[in-house]
Design a protein around this motif. Structure first.
Motif, PDB file in Angstrom:
ATOM      1  N   ILE A   1      -7.360  -0.859   7.358  1.00 23.83           N
ATOM      2  CA  ILE A   1      -7.130   0.201   8.223  1.00 23.83           C
ATOM      3  C   ILE A   1      -5.461  -0.186   8.941  1.00 23.83           C
ATOM      4  O   ILE A   1      -4.545   0.705   8.401  1.00 23.83           O
ATOM      5  N   SER A   2      -5.389  -1.800   8.902  1.00 27.12           N
ATOM      6  CA  SER A   2      -4.266  -2.424   9.742  1.00 27.12           C
ATOM      7  C   SER A   2      -2.868  -2.177   8.974  1.00 27.12           C
ATOM      8  O   SER A   2      -1.420  -1.518   9.556  1.00 27.12           O
ATOM      9  N   GLU A   3      -3.455  -2.179   7.689  1.00 18.87           N
ATOM     10  CA  GLU A   3      -1.841  -2.265   6.753  1.00 18.87           C
ATOM     11  C   GLU A   3      -2.275  -0.782   6.610  1.00 18.87           C
ATOM     12  O   GLU A   3      -0.852  -0.515   6.361  1.00 18.87           O
ATOM     13  N   ALA A   4      -3.007   0.055   6.781  1.00 24.31           N
ATOM     14  CA  ALA A   4      -2.048   1.295   6.472  1.00 24.31           C
ATOM     15  C   ALA A   4      -1.599   2.536   7.504  1.00 24.31           C
ATOM     16  O   ALA A   4      -0.814   2.713   7.187  1.00 24.31           O
ATOM     17  N   TYR A   5      -2.119   1.626   8.756  1.00 24.81           N
ATOM     18  CA  TYR A   5      -1.401   2.099  10.077  1.00 24.81           C
ATOM     19  C   TYR A   5      -0.162   1.548  10.182  1.00 24.81           C
ATOM     20  O   TYR A   5       0.951   2.522  10.442  1.00 24.81           O
ATOM     21  N   SER A   6       0.288   0.316   9.287  1.00 23.53           N
ATOM     22  CA  SER A   6       2.251  -0.418   9.514  1.00 23.53           C
ATOM     23  C   SER A   6       2.799   0.579   8.815  1.00 23.53           C
ATOM     24  O   SER A   6       3.808   0.965   8.871  1.00 23.53           O
TER      25      SER A   6
ATOM     26  N   MET B   1       1.087  -1.416   0.248  1.00 18.22           N
ATOM     27  CA  MET B   1      -0.481   0.534  -0.286  1.00 18.22           C
ATOM     28  C   MET B   1       0.637   1.119   0.065  1.00 18.22           C
ATOM     29  O   MET B   1       2.282   1.498   0.863  1.00 18.22           O
ATOM     30  N   ARG B   2       0.076   1.962  -0.941  1.00 23.69           N
ATOM     31  CA  ARG B   2       1.250   3.203  -1.138  1.00 23.69           C
ATOM     32  C   ARG B   2       1.185   4.212   0.015  1.00 23.69           C
ATOM     33  O   ARG B   2      -0.261   3.748   0.843  1.00 23.69           O
ATOM     34  N   GLY B   3       2.192   5.299   0.437  1.00 26.45           N
ATOM     35  CA  GLY B   3       1.582   6.296   1.723  1.00 26.45           C
ATOM     36  C   GLY B   3       0.411   7.241   1.608  1.00 26.45           C
ATOM     37  O   GLY B   3      -1.103   7.681   2.432  1.00 26.45           O
ATOM     38  N   ASP B   4      -0.231   7.636   0.294  1.00 29.87           N
ATOM     39  CA  ASP B   4      -1.347   8.389  -0.256  1.00 29.87           C
ATOM     40  C   ASP B   4      -3.131   7.832   0.118  1.00 29.87           C
ATOM     41  O   ASP B   4      -3.169   8.011   0.460  1.00 29.87           O
ATOM     42  N   GLU B   5      -2.450   6.331  -0.261  1.00 34.57           N
ATOM     43  CA  GLU B   5      -3.632   5.416   0.117  1.00 34.57           C
ATOM     44  C   GLU B   5      -3.845   5.884   0.856  1.00 34.57           C
ATOM     45  O   GLU B   5      -4.645   5.485   1.778  1.00 34.57           O
ATOM     46  N   ALA B   6      -2.802   5.001   2.799  1.00 39.16           N
ATOM     47  CA  ALA B   6      -3.016   4.800   3.551  1.00 39.16           C
ATOM     48  C   ALA B   6      -3.313   5.826   4.318  1.00 39.16           C
ATOM     49  O   ALA B   6      -4.409   6.246   5.252  1.00 39.16           O
ATOM     50  N   MET B   7      -2.959   7.245   3.598  1.00 42.36           N
ATOM     51  CA  MET B   7      -3.404   8.864   4.299  1.00 42.36           C
ATOM     52  C   MET B   7      -4.322   8.803   4.110  1.00 42.36           C
ATOM     53  O   MET B   7      -5.107   8.999   5.160  1.00 42.36           O
ATOM     54  N   GLU B   8      -5.286   8.379   2.664  1.00 42.63           N
ATOM     55  CA  GLU B   8      -7.069   8.255   2.835  1.00 42.63           C
ATOM     56  C   GLU B   8      -7.434   7.382   3.560  1.00 42.63           C
ATOM     57  O   GLU B   8      -8.698   8.218   3.540  1.00 42.63           O
TER      58      GLU B   8
ATOM     59  N   ALA C   1      -6.426  14.352   4.896  1.00 44.23           N
ATOM     60  CA  ALA C   1      -6.154  14.793   3.103  1.00 44.23           C
ATOM     61  C   ALA C   1      -4.311  14.312   2.606  1.00 44.23           C
ATOM     62  O   ALA C   1      -3.478  14.152   2.694  1.00 44.23           O
ATOM     63  N   PRO C   2      -4.457  14.593   1.037  1.00 42.84           N
ATOM     64  CA  PRO C   2      -3.300  13.846   0.198  1.00 42.84           C
ATOM     65  C   PRO C   2      -2.260  14.777   0.732  1.00 42.84           C
ATOM     66  O   PRO C   2      -1.070  13.690   0.616  1.00 42.84           O
ATOM     67  N   ASN C   3      -1.756  16.417   0.716  1.00 44.09           N
ATOM     68  CA  ASN C   3      -1.254  16.635   1.063  1.00 44.09           C
ATOM     69  C   ASN C   3      -0.473  16.709   2.542  1.00 44.09           C
ATOM     70  O   ASN C   3       0.113  17.749   2.957  1.00 44.09           O
ATOM     71  N   SER C   4      -1.832  16.722   4.046  1.00 39.40           N
ATOM     72  CA  SER C   4      -1.020  16.602   4.693  1.00 39.40           C
ATOM     73  C   SER C   4       0.023  15.965   5.740  1.00 39.40           C
ATOM     74  O   SER C   4       0.415  15.277   4.828  1.00 39.40           O
ATOM     75  N   ARG C   5       0.365  16.480   6.654  1.00 39.31           N
ATOM     76  CA  ARG C   5       1.844  15.864   7.231  1.00 39.31           C
ATOM     77  C   ARG C   5       1.561  15.270   8.583  1.00 39.31           C
ATOM     78  O   ARG C   5       1.708  16.386   9.671  1.00 39.31           O
ATOM     79  N   PRO C   6       0.736  14.277   8.911  1.00 42.72           N
ATOM     80  CA  PRO C   6      -0.090  14.313  10.475  1.00 42.72           C
ATOM     81  C   PRO C   6       1.678  13.714  10.932  1.00 42.72           C
ATOM     82  O   PRO C   6       2.345  13.212  10.567  1.00 42.72           O
ATOM     83  N   ASN C   7       1.394  14.725  12.441  1.00 38.43           N
ATOM     84  CA  ASN C   7       2.713  13.433  13.359  1.00 38.43           C
ATOM     85  C   ASN C   7       2.478  12.370  13.362  1.00 38.43           C
ATOM     86  O   ASN C   7       1.036  11.744  13.489  1.00 38.43           O
ATOM     87  N   PRO C   8       3.227  11.416  14.195  1.00 40.94           N
ATOM     88  CA  PRO C   8       3.068   9.936  14.803  1.00 40.94           C
ATOM     89  C   PRO C   8       1.826   9.834  15.831  1.00 40.94           C
ATOM     90  O   PRO C   8       0.888   9.329  15.127  1.00 40.94           O
TER      91      PRO C   8
END
Length: 133
Positions: A54-59, A1-8, A13-20
């Motif tokens: 969701i678990s895969e996106a988080y990992s 899974m790509r990072g953009d898909e995981a964030m969505e 948002a696709p261009n956001s920068r969330p902290n851990p």
């Protein structure tokens, strides 16, 4: 899974920068919304697939954070400021030494003052103080 898909998938948002901590909070929120035990029997299979995604996106996001590239490499890693942990390990003796010297000086000067006060008291009142020899 790509990072953009995981964030969505986690609701960013696709261009956001969330902290851990934001990623972890979003993961917990999404897991509680899509946990398979909360759904009726006929919807459990859909909830399980959503839960696994969701678990895969988080990992994926957690691994990207640990490696230093957010969202699968779309951001540049910025080094943290401050001293490294290894810096403090090598110089612990240099940090402790002044405090140890201060403690030893305080104890030695305190004992000198106490012995001086003891001698003065002994000379001034030798017979009136029952606690002095």
């Amino acid at each position: 899974m790509r990072g953009d898909e995981a964030m969505e998938l986690l609701g960013f948002a696709p261009n956001s920068r969330p902290n851990p901590s934001e990623v972890k909070a979003a993961y917990k929120r999404k897991v509680m919304e899509s946990h398979p035990d909360l759904f009726p029997v006929h919807q459990k299979s859909q909830a399980e697939t959503k839960f696994k995604q969701i678990s895969e996106a988080y990992s994926c996001l957690k691994d990207c954070e640990r490696l230093g590239n957010r969202a699968g490499g779309s951001y540049v890693h910025v080094a943290r400021r401050g001293a490294y942990k290894s810096y403090s390990r090598h110089n612990q003796a240099l940090i402790r030494t002044p405090f140890i010297l201060l403690i030893l000086a305080t104890i030695s000067f305190g004992s000198l003052n106490a012995s001086r006060a003891y001698r003065r008291e002994k000379e001034a009142c030798p017979s009136y103080n029952p606690f002095l020899p």
